[in-house]
Design a protein around this motif. Sequence first.
Motif, PDB file in Angstrom:
ATOM      1  N   ASP A   1      74.421  35.134  71.949  1.00 12.44           N
ATOM      2  CA  ASP A   1      74.481  33.783  71.383  1.00 12.44           C
ATOM      3  C   ASP A   1      73.360  33.473  70.397  1.00 12.44           C
ATOM      4  OD1 ASP A   1      72.366  33.713  73.089  1.00 12.44           O
ATOM      5  OD2 ASP A   1      73.142  32.133  74.382  1.00 12.44           O
ATOM      6  N   THR A   2      72.551  34.480  69.987  1.00  7.79           N
ATOM      7  CA  THR A   2      71.408  34.185  69.123  1.00  7.79           C
ATOM      8  C   THR A   2      71.247  35.266  68.055  1.00  7.79           C
ATOM      9  OG1 THR A   2      70.269  33.131  70.976  1.00  7.79           O
ATOM     10  CG2 THR A   2      68.942  33.682  69.047  1.00  7.79           C
ATOM     11  N   ILE A   3      70.935  34.826  66.846  1.00  8.95           N
ATOM     12  CA  ILE A   3      70.537  35.714  65.761  1.00  8.95           C
ATOM     13  C   ILE A   3      69.115  35.331  65.364  1.00  8.95           C
ATOM     14  CG2 ILE A   3      70.979  36.447  63.393  1.00  8.95           C
ATOM     15  CD1 ILE A   3      73.901  35.762  63.809  1.00  8.95           C
ATOM     16  N   VAL A   4      68.215  36.309  65.300  1.00  8.80           N
ATOM     17  CA  VAL A   4      66.804  36.037  65.017  1.00  8.80           C
ATOM     18  C   VAL A   4      66.328  36.960  63.894  1.00  8.80           C
ATOM     19  CG1 VAL A   4      64.463  36.014  65.932  1.00  8.80           C
ATOM     20  CG2 VAL A   4      66.375  35.306  67.386  1.00  8.80           C
ATOM     21  N   ILE A   5      65.635  36.374  62.922  1.00  8.84           N
ATOM     22  CA  ILE A   5      64.937  37.133  61.874  1.00  8.84           C
ATOM     23  C   ILE A   5      63.454  36.823  62.012  1.00  8.84           C
ATOM     24  CG2 ILE A   5      64.572  37.401  59.393  1.00  8.84           C
ATOM     25  CD1 ILE A   5      67.491  36.678  58.969  1.00  8.84           C
ATOM     26  N   LYS A   6      62.637  37.873  62.196  1.00 10.03           N
ATOM     27  CA  LYS A   6      61.202  37.705  62.357  1.00 10.03           C
ATOM     28  C   LYS A   6      60.454  38.478  61.276  1.00 10.03           C
ATOM     29  CE  LYS A   6      60.851  36.796  67.322  1.00 10.03           C
ATOM     30  NZ  LYS A   6      60.250  37.236  68.614  1.00 10.03           N
ATOM     31  N   GLU A   7      59.455  37.811  60.725  1.00 10.04           N
ATOM     32  CA  GLU A   7      58.542  38.439  59.761  1.00 10.04           C
ATOM     33  C   GLU A   7      59.306  39.040  58.576  1.00 10.04           C
ATOM     34  OE1 GLU A   7      56.090  41.186  61.826  1.00 10.04           O
ATOM     35  OE2 GLU A   7      55.130  39.656  63.074  1.00 10.04           O
ATOM     36  N   GLY A   8      60.303  38.320  58.146  1.00 10.65           N
ATOM     37  CA  GLY A   8      61.001  38.752  56.943  1.00 10.65           C
ATOM     38  C   GLY A   8      60.123  38.554  55.705  1.00 10.65           C
ATOM     39  N   GLU A   9      60.322  39.374  54.719  1.00  7.49           N
ATOM     40  CA  GLU A   9      59.532  39.305  53.490  1.00  7.49           C
ATOM     41  C   GLU A   9      60.459  39.202  52.285  1.00  7.49           C
ATOM     42  OE1 GLU A   9      57.323  42.891  53.440  1.00  7.49           O
ATOM     43  OE2 GLU A   9      56.003  42.347  55.107  1.00  7.49           O
ATOM     44  N   TRP A  10      59.967  38.489  51.248  1.00  8.68           N
ATOM     45  CA  TRP A  10      60.737  38.408  50.003  1.00  8.68           C
ATOM     46  C   TRP A  10      59.769  38.244  48.831  1.00  8.68           C
ATOM     47  CZ3 TRP A  10      60.555  34.158  46.760  1.00  8.68           C
ATOM     48  CH2 TRP A  10      59.939  33.024  47.281  1.00  8.68           C
ATOM     49  N   ARG A  11      60.208  38.649  47.683  1.00  7.82           N
ATOM     50  CA  ARG A  11      59.414  38.495  46.472  1.00  7.82           C
ATOM     51  C   ARG A  11      60.368  38.451  45.270  1.00  7.82           C
ATOM     52  NH1 ARG A  11      56.391  44.163  45.240  1.00  7.82           N
ATOM     53  NH2 ARG A  11      55.652  42.863  43.515  1.00  7.82           N
ATOM     54  N   TRP A  12      59.944  37.755  44.225  1.00  5.03           N
ATOM     55  CA  TRP A  12      60.734  37.688  42.989  1.00  5.03           C
ATOM     56  C   TRP A  12      59.755  37.734  41.813  1.00  5.03           C
ATOM     57  CZ3 TRP A  12      65.480  38.826  42.145  1.00  5.03           C
ATOM     58  CH2 TRP A  12      66.072  38.521  40.916  1.00  5.03           C
ATOM     59  N   PRO A  13      59.497  38.923  41.269  1.00  2.00           N
ATOM     60  CA  PRO A  13      58.474  39.071  40.228  1.00  2.00           C
ATOM     61  C   PRO A  13      58.987  38.795  38.816  1.00  2.00           C
ATOM     62  CG  PRO A  13      59.321  41.225  40.834  1.00  2.00           C
ATOM     63  CD  PRO A  13      60.053  40.225  41.685  1.00  2.00           C
ATOM     64  N   TYR A  14      60.243  38.367  38.671  1.00  2.00           N
ATOM     65  CA  TYR A  14      60.830  38.277  37.338  1.00  2.00           C
ATOM     66  C   TYR A  14      60.738  36.876  36.734  1.00  2.00           C
ATOM     67  CZ  TYR A  14      62.754  42.525  39.297  1.00  2.00           C
ATOM     68  OH  TYR A  14      62.876  43.741  39.895  1.00  2.00           O
ATOM     69  N   ALA A  15      60.347  35.884  37.504  1.00  2.06           N
ATOM     70  CA  ALA A  15      60.214  34.530  36.969  1.00  2.06           C
ATOM     71  C   ALA A  15      58.927  34.424  36.146  1.00  2.06           C
ATOM     72  CB  ALA A  15      60.209  33.513  38.101  1.00  2.06           C
ATOM     73  N   ASP A  16      58.810  33.331  35.380  1.00  2.81           N
ATOM     74  CA  ASP A  16      57.569  33.092  34.645  1.00  2.81           C
ATOM     75  C   ASP A  16      56.376  33.070  35.591  1.00  2.81           C
ATOM     76  OD1 ASP A  16      59.050  32.909  32.351  1.00  2.81           O
ATOM     77  OD2 ASP A  16      59.220  30.723  32.421  1.00  2.81           O
ATOM     78  N   GLN A  17      56.597  32.548  36.785  1.00  2.00           N
ATOM     79  CA  GLN A  17      55.583  32.566  37.832  1.00  2.00           C
ATOM     80  C   GLN A  17      56.081  33.476  38.949  1.00  2.00           C
ATOM     81  OE1 GLN A  17      52.473  31.044  38.598  1.00  2.00           O
ATOM     82  NE2 GLN A  17      52.670  32.383  40.338  1.00  2.00           N
ATOM     83  N   PRO A  18      55.494  34.694  39.140  1.00  2.00           N
ATOM     84  CA  PRO A  18      55.944  35.574  40.233  1.00  2.00           C
ATOM     85  C   PRO A  18      55.857  34.854  41.575  1.00  2.00           C
ATOM     86  CG  PRO A  18      54.470  36.738  38.740  1.00  2.00           C
ATOM     87  CD  PRO A  18      54.416  35.296  38.343  1.00  2.00           C
ATOM     88  N   LEU A  19      56.907  35.012  42.393  1.00  2.00           N
ATOM     89  CA  LEU A  19      56.995  34.327  43.672  1.00  2.00           C
ATOM     90  C   LEU A  19      57.079  35.353  44.793  1.00  2.00           C
ATOM     91  CD1 LEU A  19      59.662  31.628  42.710  1.00  2.00           C
ATOM     92  CD2 LEU A  19      57.182  31.383  42.674  1.00  2.00           C
ATOM     93  N   ALA A  20      56.560  34.974  45.974  1.00  2.00           N
ATOM     94  CA  ALA A  20      56.624  35.840  47.153  1.00  2.00           C
ATOM     95  C   ALA A  20      56.469  34.968  48.382  1.00  2.00           C
ATOM     96  CB  ALA A  20      55.545  36.922  47.101  1.00  2.00           C
ATOM     97  N   GLY A  21      56.800  35.548  49.547  1.00  2.00           N
ATOM     98  CA  GLY A  21      56.643  34.778  50.769  1.00  2.00           C
ATOM     99  C   GLY A  21      57.237  35.487  51.962  1.00  2.00           C
ATOM    100  N   HIS A  22      57.332  34.726  53.077  1.00  2.00           N
ATOM    101  CA  HIS A  22      57.879  35.236  54.322  1.00  2.00           C
ATOM    102  C   HIS A  22      58.960  34.283  54.809  1.00  2.00           C
ATOM    103  CE1 HIS A  22      53.931  37.185  54.048  1.00  2.00           C
ATOM    104  NE2 HIS A  22      54.437  38.156  54.793  1.00  2.00           N
ATOM    105  N   ILE A  23      59.793  34.795  55.716  1.00  2.00           N
ATOM    106  CA  ILE A  23      60.883  33.980  56.249  1.00  2.00           C
ATOM    107  C   ILE A  23      61.072  34.326  57.717  1.00  2.00           C
ATOM    108  CG2 ILE A  23      62.614  35.660  55.461  1.00  2.00           C
ATOM    109  CD1 ILE A  23      64.549  33.310  55.128  1.00  2.00           C
ATOM    110  N   SER A  24      61.278  33.264  58.504  1.00  2.00           N
ATOM    111  CA  SER A  24      61.631  33.409  59.921  1.00  2.00           C
ATOM    112  C   SER A  24      62.836  32.524  60.177  1.00  2.00           C
ATOM    113  CB  SER A  24      60.467  32.994  60.830  1.00  2.00           C
ATOM    114  OG  SER A  24      59.360  33.842  60.613  1.00  2.00           O
ATOM    115  N   PHE A  25      63.721  33.005  61.078  1.00  2.00           N
ATOM    116  CA  PHE A  25      65.008  32.330  61.213  1.00  2.00           C
ATOM    117  C   PHE A  25      65.547  32.585  62.610  1.00  2.00           C
ATOM    118  CE2 PHE A  25      69.637  32.548  60.974  1.00  2.00           C
ATOM    119  CZ  PHE A  25      69.958  31.375  60.299  1.00  2.00           C
ATOM    120  N   SER A  26      66.086  31.530  63.218  1.00  2.00           N
ATOM    121  CA  SER A  26      66.711  31.676  64.535  1.00  2.00           C
ATOM    122  C   SER A  26      67.944  30.783  64.575  1.00  2.00           C
ATOM    123  CB  SER A  26      65.735  31.274  65.645  1.00  2.00           C
ATOM    124  OG  SER A  26      66.394  31.279  66.899  1.00  2.00           O
ATOM    125  N   LEU A  27      69.079  31.376  64.931  1.00  2.00           N
ATOM    126  CA  LEU A  27      70.337  30.643  65.016  1.00  2.00           C
ATOM    127  C   LEU A  27      70.944  30.917  66.391  1.00  2.00           C
ATOM    128  CD1 LEU A  27      72.354  28.873  63.427  1.00  2.00           C
ATOM    129  CD2 LEU A  27      73.523  30.978  62.757  1.00  2.00           C
TER     130      LEU A  27
END
Length: 885
Positions: free
Chosen positions: A266-292
């Motif tokens: 009954d649960t989906i969990v994402i822990k310590e996910g990572e993302w980045r987008w270096p193609y914008a005028d301002q490079p972006l990055a971060g982490h994501i956590s998710f529980s459903l």
Amino acid sequence: MTTVSGTLGRRGALFLKSGLFLLSLLVVVLLLASVAWYFSPSWLPALAQRYLPADARLILDGRPVWRQGRVALPDITLNRGDCRWIKGSGMSVGRAGGVWRLEARQITADSACASSAESETPLTWQDALGGLPLFSLHIQRLSVAPWQAYGGELQLAHRRNDTELRYLGDALAADLHLEDRQLTVNGVTLYDPAGKQWVRLQGSLGLSPRILLPPEQGELTASGVSPEGTPLSARLDWQQRSGELIIKDGQTGIQLVRLPWLVDDDTIVIKEGEWRWPYADQPLAGHISFSLKKGQSGPDDLEIIARLNVLTEGLRGKANAVLNLGPGKISLTDNALDFRLTGLANQGDLSLDASIPGQLRGPLGDPVLVMSPGALLRVSGPLLNVLNITSARLPLAGMQLSSRGLSGRLQAILLADAAHLGRLALHLDGRATDFLPDQGQWRWRYWGDGYLSPFRARWDINGRGSWLGDMIELSEMNSGFDGLEYGLVHADVPRLKLISPFRWRRKASQPSFSGAVSLAARRIDIKRGGYLPQPHLNLQLSGRDPQDFLWRGTLRSGAIGPVSLNGRWDGERLRGQAWWPRQPLRVFQTLLAPDLKMTLRDGEFHGQSAFSAAPGQGFLAGGHAVVSDGDIWMQENRLQGIALGLSYRLQDQRWLLGVKQPVTLNIDKVVTPVILNHLALGLQGYYPYDEKRPLTLTQAAVETLGGSIRLSPLRLPQRQAAVLSLKSIEMSELVTVLNTRQFAVSGRVSGELPLNFDDPAGYIRHGWLANDNDMTLRLDKQFADQVGAGNLATRAAIDWLRYMEITRTRADVELDRSGNLELLAHITGTNSQINAQREVRLNYRQEENLFQLWRSLRFGTQVEQALEKQAIQPVQTVDKRTRSQ
């Protein structure tokens, strides 16, 4: 024989009875079938109700029909309460080769009608497919709300443990193969609105025995293109209850997303996910956590907790912004889920500070974000190298954001410094209804003030406006300055007002921009000049948008004008032209400085000018002006028959006079104590002038005193002396101007006076004057008798000077920078009344301050005093110095 016949008779009767029974039974069956067929719209839904959810209701729009070896079914509608769940049309059923074949022209379904309740007995793939006969299903058009854009054609074929599905639509295509719980994804493709492939998915999945449980294992790969055009590749693999999603740049292999996940019943969990987008005028990055987590009520009862952060870095350092979602319930149909966005984001020198609590409401397919009290966005830093934002505050409390746009109260408070323009403070307050650029409604009012540095002016502004659909309108505006000062011009309390509203229609096919304003001031003062009384400027604007329009108008100032104006603004440069109509010269009287003490009496003026202004270049202007038949009074002097041809250019507060040809000034007559006729002047160059940009008096000539005076070209600053040439000046006319009665001189003289205003030794050096022909000197008898009385020697000397015929005159002239004129004259002649053969020589030295001399015009008195002193000497050769301050 009789026995056989009886036996046959009994059998025939039995057969007849049986036949009649079977025929009657067939008739009954047919009758019952006919009745069942006729009443099928009533009893068939009731029968189907046993196999449908309790709240579902089947409606048949007609009776089945046998057609070409198939049963053609009527239109079928399946409702759940007041919601139309499924509707089918053009359906038929047939059997061929041991396979049931189902056809449908169109099936539409609404996912919002689906029940969230689970069956008490978990459904397995074996239960769902194992008992099905061999069949094929073909739906020409399948559409499921709210995903109608993905509608298409469906083909499904089932052969025992082998099931194939093919789907083809404008936005989605799929090819799937299921065999013994092994699902092979041959291809799932998504297309953008232009029909280009966006994402393609391939791989295989090992399905769980239960349909509603996630697959036990699998591997999927995908390829696509981001909205910015970056090729992407993705890989999703898992084993049992865990896995990982990785997205990379399809060309460089740079990892963009990594999401490790876990799943249970009954649960989906994402822990310590990572993302980045270096193609914008301002490079972006971060982490994501998710529980459903699935709730007790079924798939539509989900509880979510999510956290996403964004790391940015600019010239102000690193910054972190965090979005928290939940905890709360999330549903396909209705939501009230809290969220909060807090933190900083930096890009270059620009910094955003957000504290935005809110709630996600409505169906998940079309959510509404409602901002809670305290929601605020702050911005600071330079924007587009044009505006340095000291502080920008955007209160967002009560705002609603949905797919339809913004709704609620929109406010903004801006404090900033505009590059090269000065500081400003602006306030905006309005209300929006389903507003997005070029759709919905937004009405506002605005007010503010500031300081305009280039013009040294404080300003204020207020007004109202709106953005309705694709029309932006500025309906009210009132703006003014305490004064405007630029270069040589100062405007006193100018005010800017709307004559007609500014309207900007942003429709791409037919953009338009229009409006009219007026600018008025008490007066405009010109440094080292006069003023313009009550100037009033009206302007009308028309074009495509505020960065591309034409303008035209009129300028009036007292009796001056109307001056016609037109031009263009292209977003970077303001261009314009002005035409002065032919007007009496006297209307420009106020433009002359009072200390000039000039009166414009007669004549006409007309002119034309072109100008442009842009950041970095300043103000540029150029044109020409013409004065004809001018008549000017200057205290005791008068200028008659003035003709002026002036071409000019103004740049960086520096004038260029005579752009292609020198400026020409011709005056028929100058009435002064010395009458000047046919004065002609030519001028070309820069003012203020310097060594690289000189000013040259190209021509100066005048007829006076019976002769003429000319000046060779005079360059300022000077590199060499300009020569003032006197030709055939009649001395008798000069004596008349001096109005002296003690002596009279006749004859003509010429000479050259080198002028150099930059020579530290003096303005005139080595100048000379000489007679053209014989000259005559006469002393007044009473004056001569008075000088010679009482002294015999003096009387004898004076007698030689009473009448003198001068054959040679030479005078050397020097003028220093203090105005002291030194004249050394050598005069040779005879007195024919006494002795025509005896030569008289007079050496004369005069020192005079020329500045005082011009003010007093007492030439005659000075010469008379010199002659008196010379006459005292009894000798015929006299060397005497006189000084007059």
